[in-house]
Scaffold this motif. Structure first.
Motif, PDB file in Angstrom:
ATOM      1  N   ALA A 193     102.165  29.123  -3.794  1.00 25.67           N
ATOM      2  CA  ALA A 193     100.716  29.275  -3.931  1.00 25.67           C
ATOM      3  C   ALA A 193     100.295  29.478  -5.372  1.00 25.67           C
ATOM      4  O   ALA A 193      99.161  29.150  -5.749  1.00 25.67           O
ATOM      5  N   ASN A 194     101.214  29.997  -6.202  1.00 24.43           N
ATOM      6  CA  ASN A 194     100.886  30.268  -7.603  1.00 24.43           C
ATOM      7  C   ASN A 194     101.469  29.222  -8.555  1.00 24.43           C
ATOM      8  O   ASN A 194     101.667  29.490  -9.742  1.00 24.43           O
ATOM      9  N   ASN A 195     101.719  28.033  -8.009  1.00 19.97           N
ATOM     10  CA  ASN A 195     102.082  26.863  -8.828  1.00 19.97           C
ATOM     11  C   ASN A 195     103.358  27.053  -9.639  1.00 19.97           C
ATOM     12  O   ASN A 195     103.492  26.538 -10.746  1.00 19.97           O
ATOM     13  N   TYR A 196     104.301  27.804  -9.063  1.00 25.13           N
ATOM     14  CA  TYR A 196     105.629  27.872  -9.680  1.00 25.13           C
ATOM     15  C   TYR A 196     106.574  26.897  -8.993  1.00 25.13           C
ATOM     16  O   TYR A 196     107.268  26.129  -9.652  1.00 25.13           O
ATOM     17  N   PHE A 248     119.021  25.708   0.279  1.00 26.76           N
ATOM     18  CA  PHE A 248     117.665  25.581  -0.229  1.00 26.76           C
ATOM     19  C   PHE A 248     117.695  24.740  -1.494  1.00 26.76           C
ATOM     20  O   PHE A 248     118.565  24.933  -2.348  1.00 26.76           O
ATOM     21  N   GLU A 249     116.735  23.837  -1.624  1.00 20.21           N
ATOM     22  CA  GLU A 249     116.508  23.153  -2.902  1.00 20.21           C
ATOM     23  C   GLU A 249     115.120  23.550  -3.385  1.00 20.21           C
ATOM     24  O   GLU A 249     114.108  23.203  -2.766  1.00 20.21           O
ATOM     25  N   TYR A 250     115.071  24.304  -4.478  1.00 23.92           N
ATOM     26  CA  TYR A 250     113.804  24.672  -5.086  1.00 23.92           C
ATOM     27  C   TYR A 250     113.385  23.559  -6.039  1.00 23.92           C
ATOM     28  O   TYR A 250     114.114  23.231  -6.975  1.00 23.92           O
ATOM     29  N   VAL A 251     112.215  22.998  -5.812  1.00 23.06           N
ATOM     30  CA  VAL A 251     111.674  21.942  -6.676  1.00 23.06           C
ATOM     31  C   VAL A 251     110.537  22.562  -7.481  1.00 23.06           C
ATOM     32  O   VAL A 251     109.551  23.051  -6.911  1.00 23.06           O
ATOM     33  N   TYR A 252     110.683  22.557  -8.801  1.00 21.72           N
ATOM     34  CA  TYR A 252     109.742  23.271  -9.665  1.00 21.72           C
ATOM     35  C   TYR A 252     108.622  22.361 -10.150  1.00 21.72           C
ATOM     36  O   TYR A 252     108.815  21.144 -10.313  1.00 21.72           O
ATOM     37  N   LEU A 253     107.466  22.962 -10.383  1.00 21.62           N
ATOM     38  CA  LEU A 253     106.408  22.257 -11.100  1.00 21.62           C
ATOM     39  C   LEU A 253     106.827  22.148 -12.558  1.00 21.62           C
ATOM     40  O   LEU A 253     107.167  23.145 -13.198  1.00 21.62           O
ATOM     41  N   THR A 254     106.844  20.964 -13.098  1.00 16.76           N
ATOM     42  CA  THR A 254     107.417  20.746 -14.430  1.00 16.76           C
ATOM     43  C   THR A 254     106.394  20.332 -15.465  1.00 16.76           C
ATOM     44  O   THR A 254     106.759  19.966 -16.572  1.00 16.76           O
ATOM     45  N   GLU A 255     105.097  20.381 -15.137  1.00 21.31           N
ATOM     46  CA  GLU A 255     104.107  19.922 -16.106  1.00 21.31           C
ATOM     47  C   GLU A 255     104.133  20.716 -17.398  1.00 21.31           C
ATOM     48  O   GLU A 255     103.862  20.205 -18.466  1.00 21.31           O
ATOM     49  N   ALA A 256     104.462  22.015 -17.298  1.00 18.46           N
ATOM     50  CA  ALA A 256     104.458  22.857 -18.494  1.00 18.46           C
ATOM     51  C   ALA A 256     105.813  22.879 -19.200  1.00 18.46           C
ATOM     52  O   ALA A 256     105.970  23.525 -20.214  1.00 18.46           O
ATOM     53  N   ASP A 257     106.795  22.168 -18.637  1.00 19.31           N
ATOM     54  CA  ASP A 257     108.113  22.159 -19.259  1.00 19.31           C
ATOM     55  C   ASP A 257     108.073  21.390 -20.581  1.00 19.31           C
ATOM     56  O   ASP A 257     107.308  20.430 -20.735  1.00 19.31           O
TER      57      ASP A 257
END
Length: 461
Positions: free
Chosen positions: A253-256, A271-280
């Motif tokens: 919910a917090n875009n992590y 589990f596979e955690y898929v991250y938001l990468t726009e800020a990477d």
């Protein structure tokens, strides 16, 4: 006297504390005087043992340690390892809300952390197949001095604005002083309302970085290994998933997290955690910094925070090399200092005149620049000295990425295995070897250094 450092733009966390899963992410945990956990995440095998008369640290206890680290760095990482503050200031640094029982919970949490001793074991295999293990026994907090008072419910609590003094354990303080940290996203931390969500975020970030500083766009973990790293007491797979689900929902919910994929069944669930990468950061900028000798996590942070000036910094480093004078002993440290403290350096990209055409003004500017470089070199030397005081296996863990980056193309697989075994055992010291390798490259003596290293590896050090 220690010079005060500026407040970090983003919270900094010591790499190992979260990666080792020392604290449980659970907000409520039964009283357990001793526990142990073993897990493998990202190819790293870890065994952790804990003993405490007050039970295992958990939930918001990890927030207190985060806050103590920020205050320690803001106060200049004092050599005596003491943090002098107040309960109110620690609460704010820990991003904890102020409510009726906050100072009681802080008192209990600090004493729980202080009372806990950890033994962390990491193992390697020698080339002959025999095992060698490094054991590190330590406390996160060595000593606490505080004022408390009786609350309305007859529960002791910290006095909000009275002096609170905490001395960090030497391994933690030395690691912070040497710069073995990675940044956390303040926005994400401030938006996460529940301690388990913040704890899972820190654990995930700790394993998201690899040893060379690259940030993974996804992380795959076995459910039972992740349970051990999270400090979840139950071994029932359904209860484990239910314990993790609220934190998963809040992180998405917090875009992590962009998504979570679950495969397999029972104890084979992954589990596979898929991250938001726009800020990477741009991986090309990270690679460029790594090629100039900047450490892995530091390169990621600099590429994220100073993307628009990375090429200028590299051009500055090239001009500095062409200018002659004192050799650059630590180009990665100089480049980092240029990006962080740009105002110290007088440099106009593309305008630096040839040496024979310099005016008196440009000569004075160069002298000021070299003074700034000397200060940066002193800071780098202090970091190397702190690293050299760590146990040999800890030195290897911190220098491994940089050494492999330099040596994997010139040493065989068998030689790299010998290097790791001897560095862990202390026959070779990773910090010393890294400095020698960097110096050999700078002096054009690389081939001789590699040949000498091969002889040392064959002879056992």
């Amino acid at each position: 006297m220690n010079r005060k450092r500026p407040k970090p733009n983003a919270p900094q966390i010591e790499r190992n504390l979260d990666r080792l899963g020392l604290f449980s992410i659970q907000a409520r945990l039964g009283h357990t005087p001793s526990w142990q956990a073993a897990f493998v995440i990202g190819g790293r095998a870890v065994r952790v043992q804990g003993d405490s008369s007050r039970g295992r640290p958990h939930g918001a206890d990890a927030d207190l340690v985060l806050g103590l680290q920020q205050l320690f760095l803001q106060q200049g990482a004092p050599e005596d390892n003491w943090v002098h503050t107040s309960a109110n200031a620690l609460r704010e640094a820990s991003l904890m809300t102020k409510n009726g029982r906050a100072f009681h919970r802080m008192r209990e949490g600090l004493l729980r952390i202080w009372s806990t001793g950890f033994i962390v074991t990491e193992g390697w295999r020698r080339p002959d197949g025999s095992a060698v293990r490094f054991n590190d026994a330590f406390r996160v907090i060595d000593q606490i001095r505080f004022w408390d008072q009786e609350s309305m419910g007859d529960l002791p609590e910290l006095v909000p604005d009275s002096t609170l003094s905490v001395r960090l354990g030497a391994p933690i303080a030395e690691s912070l002083r040497a710069g073995f940290m990675h940044p956390l996203n303040r926005t994400v931390l401030e938006r996460l309302e529940q301690p388990p969500s913040r704890a899972l975020y820190r654990l995930s970030e700790a394993h998201r970085y690899d040893d060379e500083g690259t940030i993974r766009s996804s992380l795959t973990v076995n459910l039972m290994d992740w349970r051990a790293a999270c400090g979840i007491s139950s071994t029932d797979t359904d209860k484990i998933r239910r314990a993790l689900d609220p934190a998963h929902q809040e992180l998405m919910a917090n875009n992590y997290l962009r998504d979570i994929h679950m495969t397999g069944r029972g104890q084979n669930t992954q589990f596979e955690y898929v991250y938001l990468t726009e800020a990477d950061p741009d991986p090309g900028l990270v690679r460029l910094l790594r090629e100039q000798g900047v450490g892995g996590p530091r390169a990621v942070q600099l590429a994220r925070d100073h993307a628009d000036r990375i090429h200028e910094a590299v051009e500055f480093l090239q001009h500095r090399r062409m200018a002659g004078g004192t050799p650059i002993r630590n180009p990665g440290g100089l480049l980092s200092d240029f990006l962080v403290n740009r105002e110290k350096y007088e440099f106009d990209p593309g305008i630096l005149a040839p040496q024979g055409e310099r005016t008196v003004q440009s000569f004075l500017a160069l002298e000021r620049q070299r003074e700034a470089e000397r200060q940066a070199e002193q800071a780098a030397a202090a970091k190397r000295e702190a690293l050299s005081r760590l146990p040999s296996a800890e030195q290897w863990r911190e220098e491994r990425g940089a050494l492999l980056l330099m040596l994997r193309r010139v040493l065989t697989g068998e030689e790299l295995a010998l290097l790791e075994a001897q560095a862990v055992a202390g026959t070779l010291l990773a910090t010393e070897l890294s400095s020698q390798a960097t110096a050999a490259r700078a002096r054009g003596e690389w081939d001789g250094f590699v040949e000498g290293l091969r002889r040392r590896l064959r002879s056992g050090g």
